[in-house]
Write an enzyme that holds these catalytic residues in place. Structure first.
Site, PDB file in Angstrom:
ATOM      1  N   GLU A 244      44.796  30.166  44.318  1.00  0.00           N
ATOM      2  CA  GLU A 244      43.938  30.966  43.443  1.00  0.00           C
ATOM      3  C   GLU A 244      42.814  30.107  42.892  1.00  0.00           C
ATOM      4  OE1 GLU A 244      44.548  34.311  40.010  1.00  0.00           O
ATOM      5  OE2 GLU A 244      45.666  32.448  39.766  1.00  0.00           O
TER       6      GLU A 244
ATOM      7  N   TYR B 166      35.892  35.550  41.934  1.00  0.00           N
ATOM      8  CA  TYR B 166      37.344  35.329  41.981  1.00  0.00           C
ATOM      9  C   TYR B 166      37.815  35.334  43.433  1.00  0.00           C
ATOM     10  CZ  TYR B 166      42.364  36.082  41.441  1.00  0.00           C
ATOM     11  OH  TYR B 166      43.719  35.967  41.525  1.00  0.00           O
TER      12      TYR B 166
END
Length: 472
Positions: free
Chosen positions: A268, A180
């Site tokens: 993101e 992530y």
């Protein structure tokens, strides 16, 4: 976690008086395929891909494919369609793609980040297909609205973005590891904050709650910019297994440069992944941009997808009005942001719920007032309208003339309470009395009384005529 944080700080979903209220974000979102295109232009590794013209063309894909719904919210994989279909991301065989994509296109997907109302897997424009085709022109041929898919791809990831039946196809990668990565703006450090986690491809919010020790945060000095040391800390947080460390550091630096140069508020990637050829690849792309930067990011803001936005806000933007839609019952039209917030608060104090934030500003024209009324009356939830104007630069007679013109152009089926004070207030009230001939006018000077009238009007609509205007 970042999506949740951004939601809490800037796009709060509120439960007001027992009712869900969704406050719209005042920033630009773009779709995944657009984000991947932008990243590629900045030297960031992304899967090859293209947007195609219809669901039928998806059948040309070979082997297993990943079908991913495209909405401007996270948590798609764990979401549920209102039709009953579970999950907005599916891995299927080629002969199943048409069926699963057809069940997604045009349907409403509910995730943790959409609120219970969900978001539609919606339509867009074909021009974007041509733009994305240019990125992969060696693989795909565009002829008018039809994309002929080359057989040189042996696998695709299919994102079901219906844009006049537009579907996003991208290369399906063999991944070694999923992690992530995100960059957001942090109030505590007063600058960009890079967040990394060695586990990705799942709900980062849940992971941060259960295993906060896995989340690595690296604040960046906005004046110095990202350093090799900063980028190395991020890579250590990702803990890649096979990806080249130095190349990964360069990818992190390029992502930061993209964040700054393009005026992002959020970047993101979930997951950012490693491939067998030891590359760090952005297998996802979520980017938000500061609306205040629209003047210098014209190409990016041309990618705006109005079908994913509140249509009331789209209309307000065209009319140059400051509007944020809520889900209450009392429509508000006010001049100045502070007065608008006070008006919303006092409505809530008297037991009502505001339907919107609407600041017409200090220099609104009659035409803008008319457009404001069109927006307010287009909301089926609105049962009364409260106009609260304190005239300074904004003249009360202009507001009054706008209300009169709006009454002529729009069928006012709800009571309207108007509080006017300040510049040309007597002229404004006279314009309303002469032109609307309301028998419910009473001189009240205070906002508190005006708000109370608006709340009471919700239960007494049956005794008010369609053009009844109470002047407070």
């Amino acid at each position: 976690m970042v999506r949740g944080l951004i939601g809490k700080l800037a796009g709060r979903s509120l439960s007001v008086a027992g009712k869900w209220q969704q406050q719209q974000l005042r920033r630009l979102y773009i779709h995944e395929y657009q984000g991947a295109d932008l990243m590629s232009k900045h030297g960031i590794n992304v899967p090859k891909g293209v947007a195609v013209g219809s669901v039928d063309e998806v059948k040309k894909a070979i082997r297993d494919v990943v079908v991913k719904s495209q909405i401007l919210a996270g948590g798609r994989g764990l979401g549920t369609f209102k039709s009953g279909l579970q999950g907005g991301v599916h891995i299927v065989k080629a002969d199943q793609v048409e069926d699963i994509a057809g069940k997604m296109l045009g349907q409403i997907l509910v995730t943790k980040q959409t609120g219970p109302q969900g978001k539609i897997v919606s339509k867009f424009t074909l021009e974007l297909a041509a733009h994305f085709h240019f990125l992969v022109k060696s693989v795909f041929i565009l002829i008018h609205d039809i994309l002929e898919i080359s057989e040189s791809f042996d696998a695709f990831s299919v994102s079901s973005l219906l844009i006049h039946s537009l579907v996003y196809l991208c290369e399906k990668l063999s991944l070694v590891n999923e992690m992530y990565f995100a960059i957001t703006l942090d109030r505590n450090s007063a600058g960009p904050l890079i967040i990394a986690c060695k586990i990705g491809g799942t709900s980062i919010e849940d992971l941060a709650e259960k295993h906060p020790e896995l989340i690595v945060k690296v604040p960046i000095d906005v004046f110095t910019g990202i350093t090799d040391e900063d980028a190395a800390k991020v890579v250590d947080g990702l803990s890649p297994k096979v990806a080249d460390r130095n190349a990964s550091i360069e990818q992190v630096k390029k992502l930061y440069e993209l964040f700054v140069k393009c005026d992002c508020t959020l970047l993101e990637i979930n997951p950012i992944a490693e491939t067998f050829d030891k590359q760090l690849v952005a297998a996802d792309a979520k980017l938000n941009f500061d609306d205040n930067a629209a003047f210098r990011q014209k190409e990016i803001f041309a990618l705006r997808d109005p079908t994913q936005e509140d249509p009331r806000e789209v209309a307000a933007t065209k009319a140059d009005l400051n509007y944020i839609g809520l889900d209450g019952e009392i429509g508000c039209m006010v001049n100045s942001a502070g007065l608008a917030m006070a008006t919303m608060d006092i409505i809530k104090l008297h037991g009502g719920t505001p339907a919107n934030f609407l600041d017409v500003g200090g220099n609104a024209s009659e035409g803008q007032v008319v457009e404001a009324f069109k927006i307010l009356t287009s909301d089926e939830k609105v049962k009364a309208i409260l106009v609260n104007i304190f005239g300074g630069i904004m003249k009360c007679n202009v507001i009054a003339s706008g209300i009169v013109n709006a009454a002529k152009q729009v069928q006012l089926k709800v009571p309207v309470i108007v509080r006017l004070e300040g510049t040309n207030v007597d002229l404004g009230k006279r314009i309303l009395k002469v032109n609307l001939k309301s028998h419910l006018m009473k001189e009240i000077l205070y906002l508190d009384d005006a708000a109370e009238k608006a709340v009471k009007a919700l239960s007494s609509r049956n005794i008010l005529t369609s053009l009844s205007v109470q002047i407070a």
